[in-house]
Write an enzyme that holds these catalytic residues in place. Structure first.
Site, PDB file in Angstrom:
ATOM      1  N   GLU A 196       0.675  -1.187  -0.153  1.00 28.74           N
ATOM      2  CA  GLU A 196      -0.025   0.106   0.232  1.00 28.74           C
ATOM      3  C   GLU A 196       0.867   1.142   0.002  1.00 28.74           C
ATOM      4  O   GLU A 196       0.565   2.266   0.818  1.00 28.74           O
ATOM      5  CB  GLU A 196      -0.880   0.054   1.313  1.00 28.74           C
ATOM      6  CG  GLU A 196      -1.841  -1.129   1.142  1.00 28.74           C
ATOM      7  CD  GLU A 196      -2.617  -1.435   2.475  1.00 28.74           C
ATOM      8  OE1 GLU A 196      -2.691  -0.477   3.417  1.00 28.74           O
ATOM      9  OE2 GLU A 196      -3.469  -2.316   2.681  1.00 28.74           O
ATOM     10  N   GLU A 303      -6.551 -10.467  -1.583  1.00 28.56           N
ATOM     11  CA  GLU A 303      -7.255 -10.318  -0.228  1.00 28.56           C
ATOM     12  C   GLU A 303      -8.623  -9.975  -0.577  1.00 28.56           C
ATOM     13  O   GLU A 303      -9.417  -9.136  -0.293  1.00 28.56           O
ATOM     14  CB  GLU A 303      -6.735  -8.896   0.406  1.00 28.56           C
ATOM     15  CG  GLU A 303      -5.379  -8.816   0.874  1.00 28.56           C
ATOM     16  CD  GLU A 303      -4.762  -7.567   1.667  1.00 28.56           C
ATOM     17  OE1 GLU A 303      -5.613  -6.942   1.954  1.00 28.56           O
ATOM     18  OE2 GLU A 303      -3.754  -7.353   1.726  1.00 28.56           O
TER      19      GLU A 303
HETATM   20  O1  9MR Z   1      -7.739  -8.443   8.229  1.00 28.04           O
HETATM   21  C1  9MR Z   1      -6.876  -7.429   9.006  1.00 28.04           C
HETATM   22  C2  9MR Z   1      -7.158  -7.124  10.239  1.00 28.04           C
HETATM   23  O2  9MR Z   1      -7.417  -8.002  11.283  1.00 28.04           O
HETATM   24  C3  9MR Z   1      -6.133  -5.972  10.914  1.00 28.04           C
HETATM   25  O3  9MR Z   1      -6.857  -5.638  12.205  1.00 28.04           O
HETATM   26  C4  9MR Z   1      -5.909  -4.977   9.950  1.00 28.04           C
HETATM   27  C5  9MR Z   1      -4.768  -3.925  10.795  1.00 28.04           C
HETATM   28  O4  9MR Z   1      -3.874  -4.643  10.599  1.00 28.04           O
HETATM   29  O5  9MR Z   1      -5.361  -5.350   8.809  1.00 28.04           O
HETATM   30  C6  9MR Z   1      -6.272  -6.212   8.022  1.00 28.04           C
HETATM   31  O6  9MR Z   1      -5.954  -6.718   6.988  1.00 28.04           O
HETATM   32  C7  9MR Z   1      -5.546  -5.663   5.925  1.00 28.04           C
HETATM   33  C8  9MR Z   1      -4.271  -5.973   5.222  1.00 28.04           C
HETATM   34  O7  9MR Z   1      -3.109  -6.499   6.174  1.00 28.04           O
HETATM   35  C9  9MR Z   1      -3.542  -5.035   4.185  1.00 28.04           C
HETATM   36  N1  9MR Z   1      -4.683  -4.652   3.331  1.00 28.04           N
HETATM   37  C10 9MR Z   1      -6.036  -4.268   4.000  1.00 28.04           C
HETATM   38  C11 9MR Z   1      -6.535  -5.317   4.764  1.00 28.04           C
HETATM   39  C12 9MR Z   1      -7.840  -5.055   5.446  1.00 28.04           C
HETATM   40  O8  9MR Z   1      -7.728  -3.781   6.365  1.00 28.04           O
END
Ligand code: 9MR
Length: 403
Positions: A196, A303
């Site tokens: 990102e 994702e």
């Molecule tokens: O699904 C993830 C959630 O459990 C966490 O709280 C969050 C923060 O670390 O991250 C979520 O996953 C993210 C991923 O790592 C990167 N792309 C966006 C995803 C959804 O927010």
């Protein structure tokens, strides 16, 4: 004579198969098609897993009984896994120094995948989020005008104190990447090296205003890929981002990756997160994949989920941090059918682009453990029952155009 089996069909109507028995009688046998088997000639189908699934313990609002069912579903349906959280810097390397690592949960993730013959993806090495403050801390005063990171929203824990120098931060990044990638070398096959880093919105800035960018400069991405390549020359190194269904953001990605290729940066795959909503059609996904495929790199859908929350049906241009809260206001009407239609559309596009698309990862095993669970975005409900979207996805391959 063969014993007649007549299971309740846990995996939807598509599971019906008619078996002809020796005595000439026909009966209906349950044959449960799974995502990984149905698409085995096209791409891997995987899921993000949480710590409960990796360790077999209660948590994440799930009793042990449910976690065991989540584990069974994971093994049944998916041949690839990504750690949803446990390899993020904050969790795997919370403190400074050689003993500042906490490998236990990530080790459990890797052991789970290896013992179940799954293809392992490591997520993620360098990200503006979920990175502890010590990583950026040092003795250089932050620029007075910004007091931190311009554009950062208050309350998101962005570090605003005195900063490390470029060299200090590069050294921390190098140590982190070498240690983490090195530990799982040969077992984790793909790494989200940088996550990102592209700016949202229509502005001309390609890169997000992160502390990585401010302290190191725009070459922080190239350096991260070089360190990761050195740490495991056989790993597939991925650049991962969201909102690539949006043409403006996608163009920034294409510009960025082209320049990496020209500079010889070892970026080997494009990760498109695909946190989308039900308005993402076949045409939208087809165009996105057509454009990204011009880069000549494998594309991984990293994702995948489709929000059906009423408040989540907006465009793809915004920061994903804001998207997280867009699961209020109940579901859109006829959510199950719209979800099924949307999944069928994007899977048609994935299949059309199967020469480029190598991995499809759902962001969670079922709706109950999803980061946007109120948006019911996945193929299985909280009881691990397949939703109409599951049948719709499997059904795409039997449509005349997709033989
Ligand atoms: O699904 C993830 C959630 O459990 C966490 O709280 C969050 C923060 O670390 O991250 C979520 O996953 C993210 C991923 O790592 C990167 N792309 C966006 C995803 C959804 O927010």
């Amino acid at each position: 004579m063969m014993k007649t089996q007549f299971h309740a069909l846990p995996f939807g109507a598509i599971a019906l198969a008619v078996a002809l028995f020796a005595d000439g009688a026909t009966t209906v046998a349950a044959e449960n098609p799974t995502l990984k088997d149905v698409f085995k000639d096209h791409f891997m189908v995987g899921t993000a897993i949480n710590r409960s699934i990796a360790t077999g313990s209660a948590g994440f609002r799930r009793s042990l009984e449910f976690v065991e069912k989540d584990i069974a579903l994971t093994k049944d349906q998916f041949n690839q896994i990504t750690a949803e959280n446990d390899m993020k810097w904050q969790l795997i390397h919370p403190r400074e120094g050689a003993d500042g690592y906490d490998f236990k949960p990530a080790d459990a993730f890797v052991d789970f995948g290896v013992s179940n013959q799954m293809y392992l993806v490591g997520h993620t090495l360098v990200w503006h989020s979920q990175t502890p403050n010590w990583v950026f801390a040092g003795t250089n005063p932050p620029p007075a005008s910004v007091g931190g990171v311009p554009g950062a929203r208050p309350g998101r824990g962005v570090y605003t104190g005195p900063r490390a120098s470029r060299d200090e931060l590069l050294e921390r990044m190098r140590d982190h990447i070498h240690t983490v990638v090195g530990r799982y070398k040969g077992r984790v096959k793909v790494w989200d090296v940088v996550n990102e880093a592209i700016a949202d919105g229509a502005g001309t800035n390609i890169l997000r205003e992160s502390l990585w960018l401010q302290i190191i400069g725009p070459d922080f991405i190239a350096r991260a890929f070089e360190y990761a390549h050195k740490a495991d020359p056989d790993a597939i190194l991925r650049y991962n981002d969201y909102g690539l269904e949006n043409p403006v953001k996608r163009q920034k990605l294409i510009t960025l990756i082209r320049s990496f290729k020209e500079q010889g940066v070892p970026v080997m795959a494009v990760g498109s997160q695909a946190h989308i909503n039900v308005s993402t059609s076949f045409e939208t996904m087809d165009q996105a994949l057509t454009d990204m495929a011009t880069l000549g790199l494998p594309i991984h859908i990293t994702e995948l989920d489709i929000n059906t929350a009423a408040s989540g049906q907006r465009g793809t241009g915004a920061d994903i941090g804001a998207n997280a809260s867009l699961t209020e206001g109940g579901l859109i009407s006829d959510a199950d059918r719209k979800l099924a239609d949307a999944y069928a559309g994007i899977f048609r596009a994935f299949i059309k682009h199967r020469d480029a698309v190598k991995v499809i990862t759902f962001w969670g095993v079922n709706d109950a453990v999803s980061w946007r669970r109120s948006g019911s975005p996945l193929l299985f409900d909280g009881n691990n029952q397949p939703k109409p979207a599951f049948d719709a996805v499997l059904g795409v391959l039997t449509e005349p155009d997709f033989k």
